[in-house]
Scaffold this motif. Structure first.
Motif, PDB file in Angstrom:
ATOM      1  N   VAL A 146      43.521  49.203  50.654  1.00 10.50           N
ATOM      2  CA  VAL A 146      45.043  49.274  50.797  1.00 10.50           C
ATOM      3  C   VAL A 146      45.887  49.901  49.721  1.00 10.50           C
ATOM      4  O   VAL A 146      46.563  50.873  50.242  1.00 10.50           O
ATOM      5  N   VAL A 147      45.473  49.648  48.558  1.00  7.21           N
ATOM      6  CA  VAL A 147      46.115  50.241  47.480  1.00  7.21           C
ATOM      7  C   VAL A 147      45.960  52.031  47.684  1.00  7.21           C
ATOM      8  O   VAL A 147      46.850  52.609  47.390  1.00  7.21           O
ATOM      9  N   TRP A 148      44.630  52.233  47.906  1.00  6.43           N
ATOM     10  CA  TRP A 148      44.340  53.612  47.815  1.00  6.43           C
ATOM     11  C   TRP A 148      44.839  54.189  49.044  1.00  6.43           C
ATOM     12  O   TRP A 148      45.498  55.413  48.848  1.00  6.43           O
ATOM     13  N   THR A 149      44.967  53.623  50.228  1.00 12.77           N
ATOM     14  CA  THR A 149      45.521  54.221  51.363  1.00 12.77           C
ATOM     15  C   THR A 149      47.175  54.565  51.153  1.00 12.77           C
ATOM     16  O   THR A 149      47.708  55.440  51.451  1.00 12.77           O
ATOM     17  N   LEU A 150      47.651  53.593  50.554  1.00 16.44           N
ATOM     18  CA  LEU A 150      49.277  53.397  50.553  1.00 16.44           C
ATOM     19  C   LEU A 150      49.525  54.665  49.387  1.00 16.44           C
ATOM     20  O   LEU A 150      50.585  55.540  49.683  1.00 16.44           O
ATOM     21  N   LEU A 151      48.643  54.906  48.451  1.00 17.85           N
ATOM     22  CA  LEU A 151      48.830  55.863  47.392  1.00 17.85           C
ATOM     23  C   LEU A 151      48.914  57.333  47.905  1.00 17.85           C
ATOM     24  O   LEU A 151      49.562  58.228  47.652  1.00 17.85           O
ATOM     25  N   SER A 152      47.626  57.346  48.849  1.00 17.89           N
ATOM     26  CA  SER A 152      47.365  58.593  48.965  1.00 17.89           C
ATOM     27  C   SER A 152      48.188  59.348  50.223  1.00 17.89           C
ATOM     28  O   SER A 152      48.380  60.242  50.406  1.00 17.89           O
ATOM     29  N   LYS A 153      48.846  58.304  51.134  1.00 22.24           N
ATOM     30  CA  LYS A 153      49.527  58.604  52.215  1.00 22.24           C
ATOM     31  C   LYS A 153      51.179  58.398  51.999  1.00 22.24           C
ATOM     32  O   LYS A 153      51.663  59.012  52.625  1.00 22.24           O
ATOM     33  N   GLY A 154      51.322  57.671  51.020  1.00 27.73           N
ATOM     34  CA  GLY A 154      52.786  57.234  50.654  1.00 27.73           C
ATOM     35  C   GLY A 154      53.382  58.196  49.712  1.00 27.73           C
ATOM     36  O   GLY A 154      54.468  58.241  49.586  1.00 27.73           O
ATOM     37  N   LEU A 155      52.768  58.799  48.899  1.00 26.84           N
ATOM     38  CA  LEU A 155      53.254  59.842  47.881  1.00 26.84           C
ATOM     39  C   LEU A 155      53.597  61.051  48.305  1.00 26.84           C
ATOM     40  O   LEU A 155      54.397  61.863  47.593  1.00 26.84           O
ATOM     41  N   ASP A 156      53.438  61.567  49.766  1.00 26.52           N
ATOM     42  CA  ASP A 156      53.745  62.681  50.367  1.00 26.52           C
ATOM     43  C   ASP A 156      55.455  62.972  50.354  1.00 26.52           C
ATOM     44  O   ASP A 156      56.177  63.810  49.979  1.00 26.52           O
ATOM     45  N   ARG A 157      56.160  61.688  50.511  1.00 31.49           N
ATOM     46  CA  ARG A 157      57.788  61.752  50.552  1.00 31.49           C
ATOM     47  C   ARG A 157      58.345  60.830  49.635  1.00 31.49           C
ATOM     48  O   ARG A 157      59.459  60.514  49.577  1.00 31.49           O
ATOM     49  N   PHE A 158      57.504  60.593  48.421  1.00 31.98           N
ATOM     50  CA  PHE A 158      58.192  59.981  47.326  1.00 31.98           C
ATOM     51  C   PHE A 158      58.841  60.641  46.431  1.00 31.98           C
ATOM     52  O   PHE A 158      58.433  61.181  45.475  1.00 31.98           O
ATOM     53  N   ASP A 159      60.145  61.071  46.976  1.00 32.46           N
ATOM     54  CA  ASP A 159      60.641  62.133  46.333  1.00 32.46           C
ATOM     55  C   ASP A 159      62.477  61.635  46.329  1.00 32.46           C
ATOM     56  O   ASP A 159      62.902  60.422  46.916  1.00 32.46           O
ATOM     57  N   GLY A 160      63.339  62.295  45.613  1.00 32.91           N
ATOM     58  CA  GLY A 160      64.795  62.028  45.445  1.00 32.91           C
ATOM     59  C   GLY A 160      65.485  62.067  46.936  1.00 32.91           C
ATOM     60  O   GLY A 160      66.284  60.918  46.902  1.00 32.91           O
ATOM     61  N   ASN A 161      65.071  62.825  47.615  1.00 27.47           N
ATOM     62  CA  ASN A 161      65.503  62.749  49.098  1.00 27.47           C
ATOM     63  C   ASN A 161      65.281  61.490  49.841  1.00 27.47           C
ATOM     64  O   ASN A 161      66.141  60.799  50.562  1.00 27.47           O
ATOM     65  N   PHE A 162      64.200  60.959  49.776  1.00 31.11           N
ATOM     66  CA  PHE A 162      63.937  59.743  50.384  1.00 31.11           C
ATOM     67  C   PHE A 162      64.535  58.589  49.857  1.00 31.11           C
ATOM     68  O   PHE A 162      64.830  57.804  50.729  1.00 31.11           O
ATOM     69  N   ALA A 166      30.153  38.804  45.784  1.00 32.07           N
ATOM     70  CA  ALA A 166      31.309  38.219  46.667  1.00 32.07           C
ATOM     71  C   ALA A 166      32.689  38.704  45.646  1.00 32.07           C
ATOM     72  O   ALA A 166      33.555  39.082  46.654  1.00 32.07           O
ATOM     73  N   PHE A 167      32.822  38.946  44.440  1.00 34.38           N
ATOM     74  CA  PHE A 167      33.962  39.595  44.147  1.00 34.38           C
ATOM     75  C   PHE A 167      34.271  40.811  44.354  1.00 34.38           C
ATOM     76  O   PHE A 167      35.321  41.173  44.815  1.00 34.38           O
ATOM     77  N   VAL A 168      33.324  41.691  44.512  1.00 33.74           N
ATOM     78  CA  VAL A 168      33.539  43.053  44.948  1.00 33.74           C
ATOM     79  C   VAL A 168      33.782  43.234  46.409  1.00 33.74           C
ATOM     80  O   VAL A 168      34.509  43.893  46.693  1.00 33.74           O
ATOM     81  N   LEU A 169      33.050  42.429  47.328  1.00 31.35           N
ATOM     82  CA  LEU A 169      33.427  42.339  48.643  1.00 31.35           C
ATOM     83  C   LEU A 169      34.918  41.856  48.761  1.00 31.35           C
ATOM     84  O   LEU A 169      35.642  42.465  49.707  1.00 31.35           O
ATOM     85  N   ALA A 170      35.313  40.877  47.994  1.00 31.25           N
ATOM     86  CA  ALA A 170      36.859  40.415  48.319  1.00 31.25           C
ATOM     87  C   ALA A 170      37.805  41.472  47.610  1.00 31.25           C
ATOM     88  O   ALA A 170      38.949  41.528  48.240  1.00 31.25           O
ATOM     89  N   ALA A 171      37.229  42.391  46.639  1.00 33.69           N
ATOM     90  CA  ALA A 171      38.263  43.402  46.060  1.00 33.69           C
ATOM     91  C   ALA A 171      38.174  44.824  46.784  1.00 33.69           C
ATOM     92  O   ALA A 171      39.356  45.265  47.000  1.00 33.69           O
ATOM     93  N   LEU A 172      37.310  44.760  47.604  1.00 29.64           N
ATOM     94  CA  LEU A 172      37.351  46.153  48.541  1.00 29.64           C
ATOM     95  C   LEU A 172      38.446  46.179  49.407  1.00 29.64           C
ATOM     96  O   LEU A 172      39.097  47.488  49.561  1.00 29.64           O
ATOM     97  N   PRO A 173      38.844  45.338  50.162  1.00 30.51           N
ATOM     98  CA  PRO A 173      39.984  45.433  51.002  1.00 30.51           C
ATOM     99  C   PRO A 173      41.146  45.728  50.154  1.00 30.51           C
ATOM    100  O   PRO A 173      42.180  46.850  50.717  1.00 30.51           O
ATOM    101  N   LEU A 174      41.524  45.198  49.121  1.00 27.67           N
ATOM    102  CA  LEU A 174      42.772  45.241  48.294  1.00 27.67           C
ATOM    103  C   LEU A 174      42.703  46.762  47.713  1.00 27.67           C
ATOM    104  O   LEU A 174      43.647  47.683  47.795  1.00 27.67           O
TER     105      LEU A 174
END
Length: 361
Positions: free
Chosen positions: A101-117, A90-98
């Motif tokens: 979400v964190v992995w998706t944010l990091l993998s797709k959000g670091l592309d423009r994580f620069d000074g210009n942004f 149950a703990f693993v099942l509850a932690a999987l969505p979190l």
């Protein structure tokens, strides 16, 4: 001289105080075998994919573990192993969505994580321009949430103190009832209330222009309406958890009630109160509908929350996600990552500050 002989154990009964235990390798082997059988059944029949393999493998693992543990350790330990496995699952099942979400944010959000942004806005940025950032939205979010926090926390905390320490009778019951009702109202209703009251009625008279006063301050008022019931309810519950002997000891020493609340009750409940406030801030920072209604959206930087439209990170994500530009999704993901990072930083800072204040006392 009388000698005492050691007791003779019954035939077939072990004198070892430690019972037999199922080896860890056996449990691991049962898990591997269960996954292998589940994969063979699922993929062999073509009835599902990886999710069904994991679910069926878990069921087979529970059955195999119970059977092996019953034979080696007994039924009592076997039931304990089964329930322990269910709790961990149950703990693993509850932690999987979190984690997802964190992995998706990091993998797709670091592309423009620069000074210009972080140093530019979307002013004069076209659909074919890869540049452009969320500086204006970050400023708007910090100002709106900051003003909403300054308005909400004192009112919510004083309301919670009244309900716990002084509130009796119908008036206190009415306050609790309305706080519970406000907890479930949609965010769009809070935005409509501030739009009808502040933007269309109060602001035109204050400015003297007669025009609706869309501003970041209006958004802060709408966010405070959403934050207030969360702060009141969480603070009330934390204040109720303070042990009564602490209050009684202070009263026995002749300490006034207001000073007992200020110096004993509030410091004791401070970590829980801070947690409730940070949950309210996290909700307010991610709201889009009320900000769109009363603050509008702006592509330029507006440092004044009391005049003109002002953007926020949630509105920026909403706009960029709907733009017909190949550069917009990257901006949206980076803005979402920035929003989560801001809330995380504020939460850690508030926790450290409350812990330090508690230790210093």
């Amino acid at each position: 001289m009388t000698t005492i002989s050691p007791p003779v154990s019954a035939p077939g009964r072990s004198t070892d105080l430690r019972g037999r235990s199922l080896p860890a390798l056996a449990v691991l082997g049962i898990a591997v075998a269960a996954l292998a059988v589940a994969a063979a059944v699922v993929y062999g029949t073509g009835i599902g994919g990886a999710v069904l393999v994991i679910a069926l493998g878990l069921v087979l693992h529970l059955i195999g573990t119970y059977a092996a543990s019953s034979a080696v350790e007994g039924r009592r330990k076997a039931r304990n192993r089964v329930w322990t496995t269910l709790v961990y699952s149950a703990f693993v099942l509850a932690a999987l969505p979190l984690v997802s979400v964190v992995w998706t944010l990091l993998s797709k959000g670091l592309d423009r994580f620069d000074g210009n942004f972080f140093q530019t806005s979307m002013n004069n940025i076209g659909p074919r321009d890869p540049n452009g950032g969320a500086y204006h939205a970050i400023v708007g979010t910090l100002e709106q949430v900051g003003i909403a926090t300054l308005i909400t926390v004192p009112i919510g905390l004083l309301c919670a103190i009244y309900l716990v320490e002084y509130g009796r009778g119908r008036f206190a019951f009415a306050i609790r009832f309305f706080v519970d009702v406000m907890t479930g109202i949609p965010s769009i209703v809070a935005g409509l209330f501030i739009l009808a009251f502040w933007v269309l009625i109060v602001s035109p008279h204050l400015t003297g222009t007669g025009r609706p006063g869309f501003s970041g301050f209006g958004a802060a008022l709408a966010l405070s309406v959403l934050m207030l019931p969360l702060v009141v309810r969480s603070s009330e519950e934390m204040l109720r958890l303070v042990p009564a002997p602490l209050r009684e000891g202070a009263y026995a020493l002749g300490v006034p009630k207001w000073k007992t609340i200020l110096r004993i009750v509030l410091p004791t409940a401070l970590p829980g109160i801070v947690t409730g406030v940070m949950l309210a801030i996290a909700r307010a920072a991610g709201e889009t509908a009320p900000v769109l209604l009363v603050a509008g959206a702006s592509a330029a930087i507006n440092l004044n929350p009391f005049e003109n439209n002002q953007a926020s990170l949630s509105v920026f994500v909403y706009q960029q996600a709907g733009e017909a530009s190949k550069y917009s999704p990257a901006r949206a993901w980076t803005a979402a990552l920035t929003l989560v990072g801001l809330v995380l930083i504020l939460t850690i800072a508030a926790k450290l500050l409350s812990r330090r204040n508690r230790l210093s006392r």
